[in-house]
Design an enzyme around this catalytic site. Structure first.
Site, mmCIF file in Angstrom:
data_model
loop_
_atom_site.group_PDB
_atom_site.id
_atom_site.type_symbol
_atom_site.label_atom_id
_atom_site.label_comp_id
_atom_site.label_asym_id
_atom_site.label_seq_id
_atom_site.Cartn_x
_atom_site.Cartn_y
_atom_site.Cartn_z
ATOM 1 N N LYS A 13 42.729 38.262 34.227
ATOM 2 C CA LYS A 13 41.637 38.703 33.345
ATOM 3 C C LYS A 13 41.839 40.152 32.901
ATOM 4 C CE LYS A 13 38.188 37.987 36.244
ATOM 5 N NZ LYS A 13 38.906 37.499 37.429
ATOM 6 N N ARG A 88 29.123 37.027 37.028
ATOM 7 C CA ARG A 88 29.782 36.470 38.213
ATOM 8 C C ARG A 88 28.945 35.338 38.811
ATOM 9 N NH1 ARG A 88 34.089 40.206 39.255
ATOM 10 N NH2 ARG A 88 34.803 40.022 41.381
ATOM 11 N N ARG A 125 50.069 42.285 43.692
ATOM 12 C CA ARG A 125 49.455 43.163 42.673
ATOM 13 C C ARG A 125 49.399 44.625 43.131
ATOM 14 N NH1 ARG A 125 43.703 41.673 40.131
ATOM 15 N NH2 ARG A 125 42.860 42.053 42.211
ATOM 16 N N ARG A 157 45.372 47.420 45.981
ATOM 17 C CA ARG A 157 43.916 47.508 46.100
ATOM 18 C C ARG A 157 43.490 47.193 47.521
ATOM 19 N NH1 ARG A 157 40.979 44.405 41.130
ATOM 20 N NH2 ARG A 157 39.633 43.756 42.842
ATOM 21 N N ARG A 168 36.900 36.464 48.613
ATOM 22 C CA ARG A 168 36.615 36.541 47.182
ATOM 23 C C ARG A 168 36.804 35.186 46.512
ATOM 24 N NH1 ARG A 168 40.776 40.660 46.246
ATOM 25 N NH2 ARG A 168 40.294 40.789 44.053
HETATM 26 P P1 AMP Z 1 37.080 42.675 40.286
HETATM 27 O O1 AMP Z 1 37.915 43.859 39.939
HETATM 28 O O2 AMP Z 1 36.420 42.018 39.110
HETATM 29 O O3 AMP Z 1 37.802 41.697 41.180
HETATM 30 O O4 AMP Z 1 35.845 43.249 41.163
HETATM 31 C C1 AMP Z 1 36.072 43.934 42.364
HETATM 32 C C2 AMP Z 1 34.806 43.941 43.202
HETATM 33 O O5 AMP Z 1 33.746 44.608 42.480
HETATM 34 C C3 AMP Z 1 34.239 42.585 43.551
HETATM 35 O O6 AMP Z 1 34.872 41.981 44.665
HETATM 36 C C4 AMP Z 1 32.783 42.938 43.821
HETATM 37 O O7 AMP Z 1 32.638 43.590 45.074
HETATM 38 C C5 AMP Z 1 32.497 43.981 42.744
HETATM 39 N N1 AMP Z 1 32.019 43.350 41.485
HETATM 40 C C6 AMP Z 1 32.646 43.420 40.270
HETATM 41 N N2 AMP Z 1 31.955 42.756 39.337
HETATM 42 C C7 AMP Z 1 30.863 42.246 39.956
HETATM 43 C C8 AMP Z 1 29.769 41.450 39.522
HETATM 44 N N3 AMP Z 1 29.644 41.038 38.250
HETATM 45 N N4 AMP Z 1 28.828 41.098 40.459
HETATM 46 C C9 AMP Z 1 28.923 41.509 41.729
HETATM 47 N N5 AMP Z 1 29.932 42.253 42.208
HETATM 48 C C10 AMP Z 1 30.901 42.631 41.344
#
Ligand code: AMP
Length: 221
Positions: A13, A88, A125, A157, A168
């Protein structure tokens, strides 16, 4: 362009949204990037967000919606946006629909990648701590883990550990996967095969956008 990009963690994404943002001249709004910035701050909120993220848990809807509402209200989002990592869950999707009303999303693109592939990708990654540019062990930056884009340090990360990845993906199945059906019944969803190198997937994405949202191409080649 008002587009949501859905997909598992590691589906690509971030990479595809960055390319779409450049091509269509709209901001790439990544809630993950916004929370990574909050997590750097030395405040109670920063600490809370840091802990949740490191465990692979989701941040509460109230905070997520406040941060997205503020971001989409900024001037550069007036022409549109590419949303990455949001919504989400169904509650967030409903809140997004009211935030945009009377406007609507142009579409929701689901990047399909099997779990075995995303687990491999996430383990390999690497990301820039400064600008969020994405690399991997097989496509590293030109210079020893120094970002090609901004010169920041490129690292793994904190939530790309085996334990957090498992959590996740569990949350994705429970909270996010139902959005595929939710957007599908509203006539917004189209899917793209996300397996392959980023350039190949980008061609599939552009192809799918041409078919599903032809109006986007009236002034962009
Ligand atoms: P991502 O980079 O999209 O994988 O997001 C990393 C982390 O940010 C996730 O594992 C959540 O802890 C938090 N996060 C990002 N977007 C959301 C969302 N829309 N709702 C809740 N937590 C989020």
């Amino acid at each position: 362009m008002r587009l949501v990009v859905l997909g598992k963690q590691g589906a690509g994404k971030g990479t595809q949204c960055a390319r779409l943002s450049e091509r269509f001249g709209v901001p790439h709004v990544s809630t993950g990037d916004m929370f990574r910035a909050v997590a750097k701050s030395d405040t109670e909120l920063g600490k809370l967000v840091r802990e949740k993220m490191a465990e692979g848990e989701l941040i509460g809807d109230d905070l997520v919606l406040a941060i997205v509402n503020e971001r989409l209200g900024q001037d550069d989002a007036r022409r549109g946006f590419v949303l990455d990592g949001f919504p989400r869950n169904v509650a967030q999707a409903e809140a997004l629909a009211s935030m945009l009303s009377p406007l609507e999303l142009d579409g929701v693109l689901d990047l399909e990648v099997p779990s075995v592939v995303v687990v491999e990708r996430l383990a390999a990654r690497r990301v820039c701590t400064n600008c969020g540019a994405i690399y991997s062990l097989s496509q590293p930056p030109k210079q020893d883990w120094i970002c090609d884009v901004c010169g920041g340090s490129v690292i793994q990360r904190e939530d790309d550990t085996e334990e957090a990845i498992r959590r996740r993906l569990e949350l994705y199945e429970r909270e996010t996967a139902p959005l595929i059906e939710w957007y599908s019944v509203r006539g917004k969803l189209f899917s793209v095969d996300g397996v392959g190198d980023p350039g190949e997937v980008e061609l599939n994405v552009i192809d799918a956008l041409r078919k599903n949202i032809p109006t986007l191409f009236s002034d962009v080649q």
